[in-house]
Design a protein around this motif. Structure first.
Motif, PDB file in Angstrom:
ATOM      1  N   GLN A   1      31.046  66.508  -7.936  1.00 13.05           N
ATOM      2  CA  GLN A   1      32.338  66.097  -7.378  1.00 13.05           C
ATOM      3  C   GLN A   1      33.351  65.927  -8.518  1.00 13.05           C
TER       4      GLN A   1
ATOM      5  N   LEU B   1      43.435  70.297  -8.200  1.00 10.06           N
ATOM      6  CA  LEU B   1      42.037  70.396  -7.795  1.00 10.06           C
ATOM      7  C   LEU B   1      41.608  71.824  -7.468  1.00 10.06           C
TER       8      LEU B   1
ATOM      9  N   GLN C   1      41.698  63.825  -2.353  1.00 13.36           N
ATOM     10  CA  GLN C   1      41.387  63.077  -3.574  1.00 13.36           C
ATOM     11  C   GLN C   1      40.414  63.786  -4.520  1.00 13.36           C
ATOM     12  N   ASN C   2      39.568  64.631  -3.971  1.00 14.77           N
ATOM     13  CA  ASN C   2      38.569  65.271  -4.835  1.00 14.77           C
ATOM     14  C   ASN C   2      38.127  66.610  -4.244  1.00 14.77           C
TER      15      ASN C   2
ATOM     16  N   SER D   1      37.371  64.969  -9.677  1.00 13.99           N
ATOM     17  CA  SER D   1      38.584  64.247  -9.289  1.00 13.99           C
ATOM     18  C   SER D   1      39.346  63.879 -10.566  1.00 13.99           C
TER      19      SER D   1
END
Length: 377
Positions: free
Chosen positions: A315, A322, A343-344, A317
């Motif tokens: 993951q 991104l 967010q990620n 972030s």
């Protein structure tokens, strides 16, 4: 005949794994070995799975140079590995060699004076009543302690009493000597390999937990930073020393507990195509430092990550771009699935080995002024 015999100007070549289709000739050996000195004579024995030849130099120092530079090498890309010994023959007299493949060379014109003859195995005498000298002069053969009885018949041969049966017996005796020499050399190589294996086994048996690890079999693409990023994820790593010449590294962890965890998780895993070999490293020197240009010391950020098991789910972030992350990851490893939210971005690699490559490259990686946050899920 073995490698412990004193240097001689005559070399015995034992050529293994040479393709049967390869045309091995005296002239080929002459061109190969003349760079080390003045080659006077060459005599080839071709028999069975091995080819054997004598090469006589003008001086002993030339034979020493040739053996030092050619032993263990292959004559062709397809095979023909060389085992080379100093011969116990005092001289290689081609004039008394009947129907063999011997050649004599001269330094002034480097042309073959002796005509290429047929194989030793095909040796015949056209007239048994004709007086012909033996294959090798008896006085040219040194007394060998362990095979004295084998040479009793050969040493009784004189130029006045040769026969086809005697010549064939002489040939069989010579071939037996060469076979014994080859078998001894193979046994020595196998013994050396066993010694090497014994050292590895002994090292494994003597393993004691330590905060130092020795990592070997590293791919040449692996940098100190990549290695640090990888191992720091699975144990708090303080520093490492990469030895470039043998692709090994010594790692220093915060304590032996962290080293044990890292070894347990990463030993024998594939990293950039190579299977990592990890052992505890017991050293009297607690400080890692490079002492030459082939060693590189590296001390990373020493960020303490939460230690988790190996996983192929990563993951990302911490940066606004991104979507650009997936393109960069594709350059390092193979992606199976991508999940994106505000967010990620979660990327699942095809296996843990691809994930380890990504971890080593992008852990604490800065992109356009922002540090990427990489978490193992």
């Amino acid at each position: 005949m073995n490698s412990r015999d004193p240097p001689s100007k005559i070399l015995l070549l034992i050529i293994t794994y040479l393709p049967h289709s390869f045309p091995l000739t005296n002239d080929f050996l002459f061109e190969t070995f003349k760079q080390y000195g003045e080659v006077k004579k060459i005599l080839i024995f071709e028999r069975g799975k091995t080819n054997k030849a004598f090469v006589e130099y003008n001086e002993v120092k030339q034979a020493i140079s040739a053996r030092r530079n050619m032993i263990g090498k292959s004559l062709t890309p397809q095979g023909g590995k060389l085992l080379i010994h100093y011969s116990r023959l005092k001289q290689l007299d081609l004039e008394v060699v009947d129907h063999t493949r011997g050649s004599e060379y001269h330094s002034d014109d480097e042309e073959t004076q002796g005509e290429q003859k047929s194989s030793l195995q095909a040796m015949t005498l056209p007239n048994l009543n004709q007086v012909s000298p033996p294959l090798i002069k008896p006085q040219s053969i040194e007394q060998m302690p362990n095979i004295q009885n084998q040479f009793n018949d050969i040493l009784k041969i004189t130029e006045e009493s040769p026969s086809k049966a005697i010549m064939e017996t002489q040939l069989r005796q010579l071939e037996r000597i060469l076979d014994d020499d080859y078998e001894q050399e193979v046994a020595k190589i196998q013994f050396t390999q066993l010694d090497s294996n014994d050292l590895v086994i002994q090292e494994l048996l003597n393993q004691q937990p330590s905060k130092f690890l020795k990592v070997s079999n590293l791919d040449e693409r692996v940098t100190p930073r990549m290695l640090y990023n990888l191992f720091n994820r699975f144990g708090h790593l303080e520093a490492l020393l990469l030895k470039k010449n043998n692709r090994q590294s010594i790692l220093q962890f915060l304590n032996k507990e962290n080293a044990i965890i890292a070894k347990e998780l990463l030993n024998n895993v594939v990293f950039f195509g190579n299977e990592l070999r990890i052992l505890f490293y017991n050293t009297h020197n607690p400080q890692l430092q490079s002492i030459n240009s082939n060693e590189e010391y590296y001390q990373g950020s020493q960020t303490k990550f939460k230690i988790v098991p190996l996983t192929r789910v990563l993951q990302f972030s911490g940066i606004p771009q991104l979507l650009e992350i997936q393109d960069m990851v594709k350059l390092v490893g193979k992606i199976q699935e991508i999940k994106l939210d505000t967010q990620n971005i979660q990327i699942t690699m095809v296996d843990i080995y691809e994930a380890l490559k990504v971890i080593s490259v992008f852990s604490e990686y800065e992109y356009k002024g922002n540090k990427i946050s990489l978490t193992l899920k």
